[in-house]
Motif scaffolding. Structure first.
Motif, PDB file in Angstrom:
ATOM      1  N   ARG A   6     -20.433  48.165  10.826  1.00 59.91           N
ATOM      2  CA  ARG A   6     -19.938  46.857  11.799  1.00 59.91           C
ATOM      3  C   ARG A   6     -21.115  46.044  11.783  1.00 59.91           C
ATOM      4  O   ARG A   6     -22.344  46.268  12.101  1.00 59.91           O
ATOM      5  CB  ARG A   6     -19.678  47.838  12.946  1.00 59.91           C
ATOM      6  CG  ARG A   6     -18.385  48.426  12.735  1.00 59.91           C
ATOM      7  CD  ARG A   6     -17.205  47.768  12.614  1.00 59.91           C
ATOM      8  NE  ARG A   6     -16.820  46.558  13.428  1.00 59.91           N
ATOM      9  CZ  ARG A   6     -16.117  46.394  14.340  1.00 59.91           C
ATOM     10  NH1 ARG A   6     -15.700  47.602  15.083  1.00 59.91           N
ATOM     11  NH2 ARG A   6     -15.727  45.281  14.903  1.00 59.91           N
ATOM     12  N   ILE A   7     -21.014  44.622  11.553  1.00 53.67           N
ATOM     13  CA  ILE A   7     -21.748  43.577  11.937  1.00 53.67           C
ATOM     14  C   ILE A   7     -20.906  42.510  12.792  1.00 53.67           C
ATOM     15  O   ILE A   7     -19.824  42.375  12.814  1.00 53.67           O
ATOM     16  CB  ILE A   7     -22.151  43.006  10.589  1.00 53.67           C
ATOM     17  CG1 ILE A   7     -20.874  42.648   9.641  1.00 53.67           C
ATOM     18  CG2 ILE A   7     -23.461  43.893   9.932  1.00 53.67           C
ATOM     19  CD1 ILE A   7     -21.274  41.812   8.392  1.00 53.67           C
ATOM     20  N   PRO A   8     -21.787  41.592  13.389  1.00 52.77           N
ATOM     21  CA  PRO A   8     -21.219  40.494  14.062  1.00 52.77           C
ATOM     22  C   PRO A   8     -20.163  39.537  13.209  1.00 52.77           C
ATOM     23  O   PRO A   8     -19.302  38.853  13.818  1.00 52.77           O
ATOM     24  CB  PRO A   8     -22.398  39.578  14.530  1.00 52.77           C
ATOM     25  CG  PRO A   8     -23.569  40.383  14.353  1.00 52.77           C
ATOM     26  CD  PRO A   8     -23.508  41.351  13.320  1.00 52.77           C
ATOM     27  N   TYR A   9     -20.350  39.700  11.840  1.00 51.26           N
ATOM     28  CA  TYR A   9     -19.391  38.837  11.165  1.00 51.26           C
ATOM     29  C   TYR A   9     -18.115  39.444  10.882  1.00 51.26           C
ATOM     30  O   TYR A   9     -17.290  38.781  10.233  1.00 51.26           O
ATOM     31  CB  TYR A   9     -20.092  38.210   9.603  1.00 51.26           C
ATOM     32  CG  TYR A   9     -21.826  37.644   9.777  1.00 51.26           C
ATOM     33  CD1 TYR A   9     -21.692  36.353  10.239  1.00 51.26           C
ATOM     34  CD2 TYR A   9     -22.550  38.558   9.658  1.00 51.26           C
ATOM     35  CE1 TYR A   9     -22.950  35.790  10.361  1.00 51.26           C
ATOM     36  CE2 TYR A   9     -24.010  38.139   9.669  1.00 51.26           C
ATOM     37  CZ  TYR A   9     -24.155  36.945  10.082  1.00 51.26           C
ATOM     38  OH  TYR A   9     -25.341  36.178  10.489  1.00 51.26           O
ATOM     39  N   ASP A  10     -17.925  40.628  11.068  1.00 49.07           N
ATOM     40  CA  ASP A  10     -16.806  41.305  10.416  1.00 49.07           C
ATOM     41  C   ASP A  10     -15.321  40.895  11.207  1.00 49.07           C
ATOM     42  O   ASP A  10     -14.536  41.358  11.053  1.00 49.07           O
ATOM     43  CB  ASP A  10     -16.689  42.706  10.424  1.00 49.07           C
ATOM     44  CG  ASP A  10     -16.944  43.362  12.100  1.00 49.07           C
ATOM     45  OD1 ASP A  10     -16.534  42.965  12.912  1.00 49.07           O
ATOM     46  OD2 ASP A  10     -17.834  44.494  11.819  1.00 49.07           O
ATOM     47  N   VAL A  76     -17.440  43.734  -1.589  1.00 52.49           N
ATOM     48  CA  VAL A  76     -18.736  43.876  -1.148  1.00 52.49           C
ATOM     49  C   VAL A  76     -19.308  42.561  -0.224  1.00 52.49           C
ATOM     50  O   VAL A  76     -19.290  41.426  -0.874  1.00 52.49           O
ATOM     51  CB  VAL A  76     -19.971  44.227  -2.092  1.00 52.49           C
ATOM     52  CG1 VAL A  76     -21.154  44.503  -1.749  1.00 52.49           C
ATOM     53  CG2 VAL A  76     -19.214  45.507  -2.870  1.00 52.49           C
ATOM     54  N   ASP A  77     -19.890  42.787   1.059  1.00 56.80           N
ATOM     55  CA  ASP A  77     -20.398  41.679   1.812  1.00 56.80           C
ATOM     56  C   ASP A  77     -21.893  41.878   1.296  1.00 56.80           C
ATOM     57  O   ASP A  77     -22.643  42.725   1.772  1.00 56.80           O
ATOM     58  CB  ASP A  77     -20.419  41.955   3.234  1.00 56.80           C
ATOM     59  CG  ASP A  77     -21.065  41.001   4.005  1.00 56.80           C
ATOM     60  OD1 ASP A  77     -21.832  40.142   3.251  1.00 56.80           O
ATOM     61  OD2 ASP A  77     -20.943  40.684   5.253  1.00 56.80           O
ATOM     62  N   ALA A  78     -22.184  40.951   0.381  1.00 59.74           N
ATOM     63  CA  ALA A  78     -23.577  40.799  -0.301  1.00 59.74           C
ATOM     64  C   ALA A  78     -24.343  39.588   0.328  1.00 59.74           C
ATOM     65  O   ALA A  78     -25.344  39.153  -0.282  1.00 59.74           O
ATOM     66  CB  ALA A  78     -23.505  40.931  -1.907  1.00 59.74           C
ATOM     67  N   ALA A  79     -23.828  39.076   1.511  1.00 61.80           N
ATOM     68  CA  ALA A  79     -24.422  37.609   2.048  1.00 61.80           C
ATOM     69  C   ALA A  79     -25.854  37.682   1.910  1.00 61.80           C
ATOM     70  O   ALA A  79     -26.403  36.645   1.431  1.00 61.80           O
ATOM     71  CB  ALA A  79     -23.774  37.553   3.315  1.00 61.80           C
ATOM     72  N   ALA A  80     -26.569  38.743   2.125  1.00 63.38           N
ATOM     73  CA  ALA A  80     -28.179  38.522   2.205  1.00 63.38           C
ATOM     74  C   ALA A  80     -28.882  39.359   0.855  1.00 63.38           C
ATOM     75  O   ALA A  80     -30.003  39.811   1.282  1.00 63.38           O
ATOM     76  CB  ALA A  80     -28.731  38.666   3.724  1.00 63.38           C
ATOM     77  N   GLY A 105     -26.059  29.643   1.872  1.00 62.88           N
ATOM     78  CA  GLY A 105     -27.295  29.031   2.611  1.00 62.88           C
ATOM     79  C   GLY A 105     -28.438  29.973   2.711  1.00 62.88           C
ATOM     80  O   GLY A 105     -29.322  29.526   3.375  1.00 62.88           O
ATOM     81  N   LYS A 106     -28.571  31.175   2.432  1.00 66.48           N
ATOM     82  CA  LYS A 106     -29.560  32.351   2.424  1.00 66.48           C
ATOM     83  C   LYS A 106     -30.580  31.832   1.177  1.00 66.48           C
ATOM     84  O   LYS A 106     -30.937  30.645   1.042  1.00 66.48           O
ATOM     85  CB  LYS A 106     -29.148  33.401   2.614  1.00 66.48           C
ATOM     86  CG  LYS A 106     -28.687  33.528   4.292  1.00 66.48           C
ATOM     87  CD  LYS A 106     -27.945  34.981   4.413  1.00 66.48           C
ATOM     88  CE  LYS A 106     -27.449  34.948   5.846  1.00 66.48           C
ATOM     89  NZ  LYS A 106     -26.832  36.269   6.088  1.00 66.48           N
ATOM     90  N   ALA A 107     -30.889  32.908   0.478  1.00 67.29           N
ATOM     91  CA  ALA A 107     -31.721  33.042  -0.456  1.00 67.29           C
ATOM     92  C   ALA A 107     -31.304  31.957  -1.609  1.00 67.29           C
ATOM     93  O   ALA A 107     -32.071  31.309  -2.442  1.00 67.29           O
ATOM     94  CB  ALA A 107     -31.715  34.273  -1.131  1.00 67.29           C
TER      95      ALA A 107
HETATM   96  C1  LIG Z   1     -25.651  36.288   6.928  1.00 64.49           C
HETATM   97  C2  LIG Z   1     -24.587  37.209   6.712  1.00 64.49           C
HETATM   98  C3  LIG Z   1     -23.272  37.018   6.676  1.00 64.49           C
HETATM   99  C4  LIG Z   1     -22.711  35.243   6.887  1.00 64.49           C
HETATM  100  O1  LIG Z   1     -23.165  34.564   5.875  1.00 64.49           O
HETATM  101  P1  LIG Z   1     -23.188  32.947   5.983  1.00 64.49           P
HETATM  102  O2  LIG Z   1     -23.175  32.241   4.971  1.00 64.49           O
HETATM  103  O3  LIG Z   1     -24.176  32.880   6.908  1.00 64.49           O
HETATM  104  O4  LIG Z   1     -21.694  32.530   6.874  1.00 64.49           O
HETATM  105  C5  LIG Z   1     -22.206  37.829   6.361  1.00 64.49           C
HETATM  106  N1  LIG Z   1     -22.650  39.117   6.294  1.00 64.49           N
HETATM  107  C6  LIG Z   1     -23.666  39.457   6.272  1.00 64.49           C
HETATM  108  C7  LIG Z   1     -24.230  40.824   5.901  1.00 64.49           C
HETATM  109  C8  LIG Z   1     -24.949  38.616   6.451  1.00 64.49           C
HETATM  110  O5  LIG Z   1     -26.248  38.887   6.362  1.00 64.49           O
END
Ligand SMILES: *Cc1c(COP(=O)(O)O)cnc(C)c1O
Length: 262
Positions: A6-10, A76-80, A105-107
């Motif tokens: 569980r993460i804030p983005y879910d 898979v949420d691989a955002a970071a 917008g990250k790496a």
């Molecule tokens: C940063 C992040 C997000 C959100 O990604 P954005 O491109 O910033 O909207 C979602 N899930 C995880 C695990 C993150 O680290």
């Protein structure tokens, strides 16, 4: 999704109209728990990748194996999860997940509002028909042509980067920061070889002797230039070199020294 994921983005899972069902708890999950939650209403299993979230959930490999048994896609949420660059194809091509999502917008250093989804063609088509130019779910989050071109360029540049040279450069900066900060008596300093998302990006960990991390952050915010750090609400602060422009690496420990209590 696993409770430990569980993460804030879910909340965005609900925004899309889905119900969020959790499996296991913050400490552990078992395969029978995942199987018991799968039914005819299950549209997908949402899996947050990252070593920092690994212990309470089943492995991605095990999750994919169970999902396949019930023909449920794994997203898979691989955002970071970059670096390493190989994660761009590892989750889908190598491990067999159906979709993997990366932050633009990250790496990748693309437009902050952009993101990349890779994976199974039929599902990508499903995303496509929800996106602009169609007036469906994705319309409210429309990616502009400029952002699409920007992200594509960012991906091409990222694939071409010398990732080993990046590591060497960050590594040197981190070692120099440890050297500058190591004699402060208000804290203990060490080098971490993983970042806050469990990825191989070196950084410096600063553990304060008193639970004053939030005071230090408040001080950093009043300095010019401001140095943004990762922190917890008690004793830990981390500083990372990977988004700095050449020359900025000197500013970071200077401001940290001013903000530390003694
Ligand atoms: C940063 C992040 C997000 C959100 O990604 P954005 O491109 O910033 O909207 C979602 N899930 C995880 C695990 C993150 O680290």
């Amino acid at each position: 999704m696993f409770a430990g994921h569980r993460i804030p983005y879910d909340s965005n899972i609900r925004v899309a109209g889905s119900e969020l069902v959790t499996v296991g708890d913050a400490i552990q999950s078992f395969d029978y728990q995942l199987e018991a939650k799968i039914n005819e209403f299950t549209s997908a299993i949402f899996f947050c990748a990252g070593a920092h979230l690994a212990s309470p959930a089943l492995s991605l490999e095990k999750t994919i194996e169970i999902a396949a048994k019930y023909s449920v896609p794994v997203i898979v949420d691989a955002a970071a999860q970059l670096p390493p660059v190989s994660n761009l194809w590892r989750f889908t091509h190598e491990l067999g997940a159906d979709l993997a999502i990366f932050s633009g917008g990250k790496a990748l250093r693309g437009p902050q509002s952009s993101g990349l989804v890779v994976g199974r063609k039929a599902l990508i088509e499903g995303i496509r028909v929800n996106a602009a130019p169609y007036p469906r779910l994705g319309r409210g989050f429309k990616a502009s042509k400029e952002e699409i071109a920007g992200l594509l360029t960012a991906i091409e540049l990222y694939l071409k980067r010398d990732h080993e040279a990046d590591w060497q450069r960050w590594s040197k900066v981190v070692d120099s920061w440890v050297e500058v900060l190591t004699n402060k008596s208000s804290c203990v300093i060490w080098r971490d070889d993983v970042n806050e998302a469990g990825q191989p990006t070196p950084r410096v960990a600063i553990q304060l002797k008193e639970p004053t991390a939030l005071d230090v952050i408040a001080k950093l915010q009043r300095l010019d230039p401001i140095v943004e750090v990762v922190h917890d609400s008690r004793r830990m602060i981390w500083i990372s070199p990977d988004s700095l422009q050449p020359g900025e690496e000197e500013v970071v420990p200077t401001q940290i020294l001013k903000a530390l209590p003694y």
